[in-house]
Scaffold this motif. Structure first.
Motif: not given
Lengths: 318, 318
Positions: A188-209
């Motif tokens: 599954v590819s996690l899309g930041d469709t509107i480009g607003t993500a920042t690195p801490g958000h990325v890490r947090t989502l991967i941890d949540a998954l």
């Protein structure tokens, strides 16, 4: 060095090898105004493979009314079959539903990608459906794909922010990701469709998954450069153990002019970083720059990728 | 959210507060073709301060023959003195040598920045001198600056690669950094002049400097986006404990068109990331975007910063 290649200095804790999932021929060209001739698309894909890319999303079996740029999918696939590729090269195709799957299967496609939304508003606007209804169609599509022994990837849009809803909860994203994996997606590819993500958000989502039981080797990331964050987010994802990164050759799909420079992460900018980090990709950066320059010529405008711009002009000082 | 601000999701191990060292008025305008009127420069700096920036490099006392864009330094500084700023706002000025220092002191400058090269070739080409000879002049300049109770920062060019020499050894860089600190610089900014650095290289250099006794709170980073790496490198530097980052409002100094998109990291792209990471900067992003848009109007071309482009057009989907 003498620019052209970055100096290699790796870091602990990063993957040794990264799969660059090349989306330029599909996601890139789909977002370009110009419609590229089918034969040029086939040559583009052949050249991308020649530069060492081996996971190349080729086209999409979406409705030609909505995406005229990909209306030639049924003609393109046989053209690829007639060309010679390394046996490991794969050409996933985007498939929105069972109707698309039938078309894809008729061309001999072996890998498909389905797309889902993490938010209700985007599901309604883009898929004309609720999340639940669109997931049911995806699940039916995946069932038929698996029966045909196809491999399937899932895309999830709006994982990090939605233009109408604003912040997107981790729960919404993880629900959709888990459902796609349960339905048979190998990745599954996690899309930041509107480009607003920042690195801490990325890490947090991967941890949540991970807490939901989704291991990192099932995940890819798909970042956009709307706010210039794509490569920083990619670095954060690598540190979180992600080893598949979506990117678009030359930055295809993003316009280099002010009006719409909101495209995909450019494959060359990604490969520059991965090369510098000593991470193996199999991609020959200069060859890839040549391919993107050639495609920019066909499109009649410079490639948005900064690395392409730098290496094309042989810049020796910036 | 509804784009305009990123969602805040911080990470352990990052600085809680980062000083954005704004270089647009000096490094940015110095690299623009258009020469901006002195009164507009003063207004630019006033507006940057109004957006919450408090460390704003204002100009350089370099020879007007080499840098005509900054030929009005002697007129600009009194203009700033006549305007009202927050008492904490500082306006460092670039000073290449003792002659420049005398000029700077005459305008009441309290903070200076000197610049050195990590490589012999760039020292010869840019400073017309060997590293050792240029360092002797810098040391003499710093000595006089300290006697005048000025504060001094040092820039080191070519820390991560040199267009003529290729890879630059850590030893060369650390030698120059240590020498600048020994000569009285309170901070040294590590410059990736040609933009070839990648995150592992950044981390490795900062670690090498620590082994030479240079603590992280004495360091700043100055990245260029020639290969699109600036923000990923910044993230790596933050993880290494660096808390001062150089950036240029709107991406000034880099042209948004293909020919020379090799400029400084855009302050807005940086602030977007820092805001998202929950790191305090004091900068109001939308106000800063307004300032950069205004300056783009004066320069007669769009700002290279992707965040400026996205927030100006009120983009709701990318």
């Amino acid at each position: 060095m003498i620019p052209g290649l970055p100096q290699k200095l790796t870091q602990h804790g990063l993957p040794q090898r990264v799969t660059v999932y090349e989306v330029g021929a599909r996601d890139g060209l789909q977002n370009e105004k110009a419609v590229v001739p089918t034969s040029a698309k086939a040559e583009f894909i052949e050249r991308l493979a020649g530069a060492g890319l081996w996971m190349i999303e080729a086209t999409g079996f979406v409705h030609p009314k909505w995406v005229p740029q990909l209306a030639d999918a049924d003609e393109l696939m046989p053209m690829l079959a007639s060309r010679t590729f390394n046996e490991h090269t794969r050409f996933p195709v985007l498939v929105p539903n069972r109707r698309g799957l039938v078309r894809a299967a008729a061309t001999g496609a072996k890998d498909i990608a389905v797309f889902a939304s993490a938010t209700e508003t985007f599901a309604l606007k883009n898929l004309n459906s609720t999340i639940d209804d669109s997931m049911k169609e995806i699940e039916a599509t995946l069932q038929q794909a698996l029966a045909r022994r196809m491999r399937a990837r899932g895309y999830v849009s709006m994982c990090f922010g939605d233009p109408w809803e604003g912040p997107v909860s981790m729960r919404k994203v993880t629900d959709v990701v888990v459902r796609l994996i349960d339905a048979g997606c190998t990745q599954v590819s996690l899309g930041d469709t509107i480009g607003t993500a920042t690195p801490g958000h990325v890490r947090t989502l991967i941890d949540a998954l991970e807490r939901r039981g989704v291991s990192r080797d099932r995940l890819a990331v798909h970042f956009h450069d709307t706010y210039g964050q794509a490569l920083a987010n990619t670095y954060a994802a690598l540190q979180a153990g992600i080893a598949t990164v979506d990117a678009s050759a030359g930055g295809l799909g993003g316009c280099p002019y002010a009006e719409s420079a909101t495209g995909n992460l450019a494959t060359e900018d990604l490969v520059w970083m991965l090369d510098g980090l000593g991470i193996t990709t199999g991609v020959d950066l200069q060859k890839l720059v040549d391919v993107s320059s050639w495609m920019a010529g066909i499109l009649g405008r410079p490639a948005p990728s900064r690395t392409v711009q730098a290496l094309m002009k042989g810049s020796k000082n910036g």
